[in-house]
Write an enzyme that holds these catalytic residues in place. Sequence first.
Site, mmCIF file in Angstrom:
data_model
loop_
_atom_site.group_PDB
_atom_site.id
_atom_site.type_symbol
_atom_site.label_atom_id
_atom_site.label_comp_id
_atom_site.label_asym_id
_atom_site.label_seq_id
_atom_site.Cartn_x
_atom_site.Cartn_y
_atom_site.Cartn_z
ATOM 1 C CE LYS A 7 1.555 2.283 4.520
ATOM 2 N NZ LYS A 7 1.656 0.959 3.876
ATOM 3 C CE LYS B 176 -5.333 -0.998 2.332
ATOM 4 N NZ LYS B 176 -3.987 -1.530 2.534
ATOM 5 C CB SER C 214 -0.902 0.002 1.234
ATOM 6 O OG SER C 214 -1.844 -1.027 1.162
#
Lengths: 291, 291
Positions: free
Chosen positions: B238, B170, B95
Site C-alpha cells: 500500500k 512516511k 499512512s
Amino acid sequence: MKIGFIGLGIMGKPMAKNLLTAGFSVKVFNRSKDSVKELVSLGAIEGKSIADTAKDVDVLITMLPDSPDVKEVMLGKDGVFENTQGHFLYIDMSSIAPRASQEIGKKLLEKDIHMLDAPVSGGDVGAIAGTLSIMVGGEEEDFNKAIPLFEAMGKSHTLIGKLGSGNTCKLTNNLIVAASMAALAEGLVLAKKTGTDMTKVIEAIRGGSAGSNVVDTKSKKMIEETYIPGFKIDLHIKDLRNALKTGEEVNSYMPLTKLTLEMLESLSRDFKMGNDDHTAVYKYYLSRSED
Amino acid sequence: MKIGFIGLGIMGKPMAKNLLTAGFSVKVFNRSKDSVKELVSLGAIEGKSIADTAKDVDVLITMLPDSPDVKEVMLGKDGVFENTQGHFLYIDMSSIAPRASQEIGKKLLEKDIHMLDAPVSGGDVGAIAGTLSIMVGGEEEDFNKAIPLFEAMGKSHTLIGKLGSGNTCKLTNNLIVAASMAALAEGLVLAKKTGTDMTKVIEAIRGGSAGSNVVDTKSKKMIEETYIPGFKIDLHIKDLRNALKTGEEVNSYMPLTKLTLEMLESLSRDFKMGNDDHTAVYKYYLSRSED
C-alpha cells in the site's frame, strides 16, 4: 617481520605508513615513484622491481585497482610467481573478483605461497586513521599470522571463510551501499519534487527503520549537491561489475545491482563524473525527474 | 482535553491506551467491538457512531488502513464532516497518500476543522511502548496544540511542512526501507549461493558503510527464514503504491520503488504471503536464484 608492499595509491600509501609506524620492516614498490620516495623518507626500503619487492619477505601485500592488475603483478612475466623462491604469506588487500582471488591463490600454492584475500572498507579516511574494516578469506592459520598486520591497519578484521570470501563479503557490502545510496536519492528527490523540506525529512527518519550509515553520512552531500570523493563512481562501478559477474557464476538474482550499476555507468559515461563521489546518484535522479 | 479516536487496530488500540494512561478523556470508535470493550474497561467512553465520536471533542484522531478509509470516515454520508458543527483539531495518523490528506484537509476547513497529517513509524512495538516517531504536516499552531498528545504516543515528533508532508516523509521512509530490505536480501543470497557464511558477512559489514537499522534488525530473520510480522507485506505494498502515485504526480523517477513493489506484489499474489513480514523478500530472491 619483513613485509613487501606493492601498490601505494590513495589506500595503499597510508596503509604502508601504518605498518611502518607499527614497527614493521617494509619494502615498497609503486609505478609512480613519488609515493615510494615519501615512504622511503619514513623508513621504508625501496623495492627495485616487483620481483625484488617480493624477495626474502615473510609477508607480501598488494593493494591494486582490480583483478587484472593483481594477476599481472602476481602471475605476469615480470611478476612475483615467475621470479620467486616462494614460501611466504601473500595478502591481497585489493577489492577484486572472488573467482580471481581463488585462481591466483591456487597457482601460488605451487611455490608454497599461502594467500589471503583481505579487502577493506572505510575509504581513504579509514586507511589514514588505521581504522579500516578488513574482510578476510583463506586458511585460519594464515589469518592468525596476519593479525598483527591487520591490527596496524584496521579497527576490525573478520575471517569470513575460504579464499575469495573476503571479496564476496566486500561485494555484498558494496552492492548494499549502492542500493542504499540510490534509495536515499529516490526518497530525497520525491521529497524535493513535492516541495517537502528534505532536511526535515532526514531529521524525522534517521532514528527509525530507514536509518543507516548512508543516511547519516550521505544525505547532506546530496542535498547540498557536493560530490567530492569519498568513493569514486568508477571504483564503485568496478565493484558492481565484479558483483554481477560473481552472481552470474552462481545464478544469483541481482536486479538492484544491475539497476544501480546502470545509474553509475550513466554518470561516468554521460555526465563524465567517474571521478566524483557516488552520492552523485542524486544528480542522476534529478536529471531523470525533470518535467 | 477531550479526544475522539477512530480506528483501534494493531496500531490504534495501543495508541489510544497511551492517551488514556496520560490522563486524557478518550471517546473511541471501531468497527469490531472487542477493541472498544477493552478500551472502555480501561476508562474510555464508547462512541455510538462515527458522528457521535466526533461530537464535542477538542481533538479527533483517526488511525485507519488507507486513503479510501479516511475519506469515507471523514467525508462519507455517515461520516464526520456531514454530521458535525466543526471547530476542532483533526489529526489523521494513518499512512495515506499525501494528496488525499490535502484534499480532505481542504474540505474540512469549510467547517473550521484544522487538519494535521501525522503518520508514524515504529510499528506495533513502538505503538505499545509509546515510542513512535511521528512525522507531521500542517500549520505550526495546530502542531503545537497536538504536542501533548504526540508526547503520550511517541518518542519524537517532527513538523515537516504543510499538510501532506507528514505522509510524504512516511513514504520516503518506507521506500528507503523497501529498497534496503531488498538490497540486504540480494547481498545475503549472493553470499549464500557462493557458499559464504552469511552470519560472518553481516558481522563484518554491520559496523561499516553498509550498516543500517535494516541490517541490524532484519538480517537474522532472513537468514533463519522466519517471516512473522512485524510489518506485513500487504501494508508495505500500500505504501509503495502511494509513493509511486505521488511520484507520478510530480514526475519523480522511482525505479527502486517500482522494482521492490513488484517483488512484494509477487510475494502477496504468487506466494500468498501478504500477511507475512516484508523480510520475506529474501524468499523471493531465493526463488529467483534457483539453478
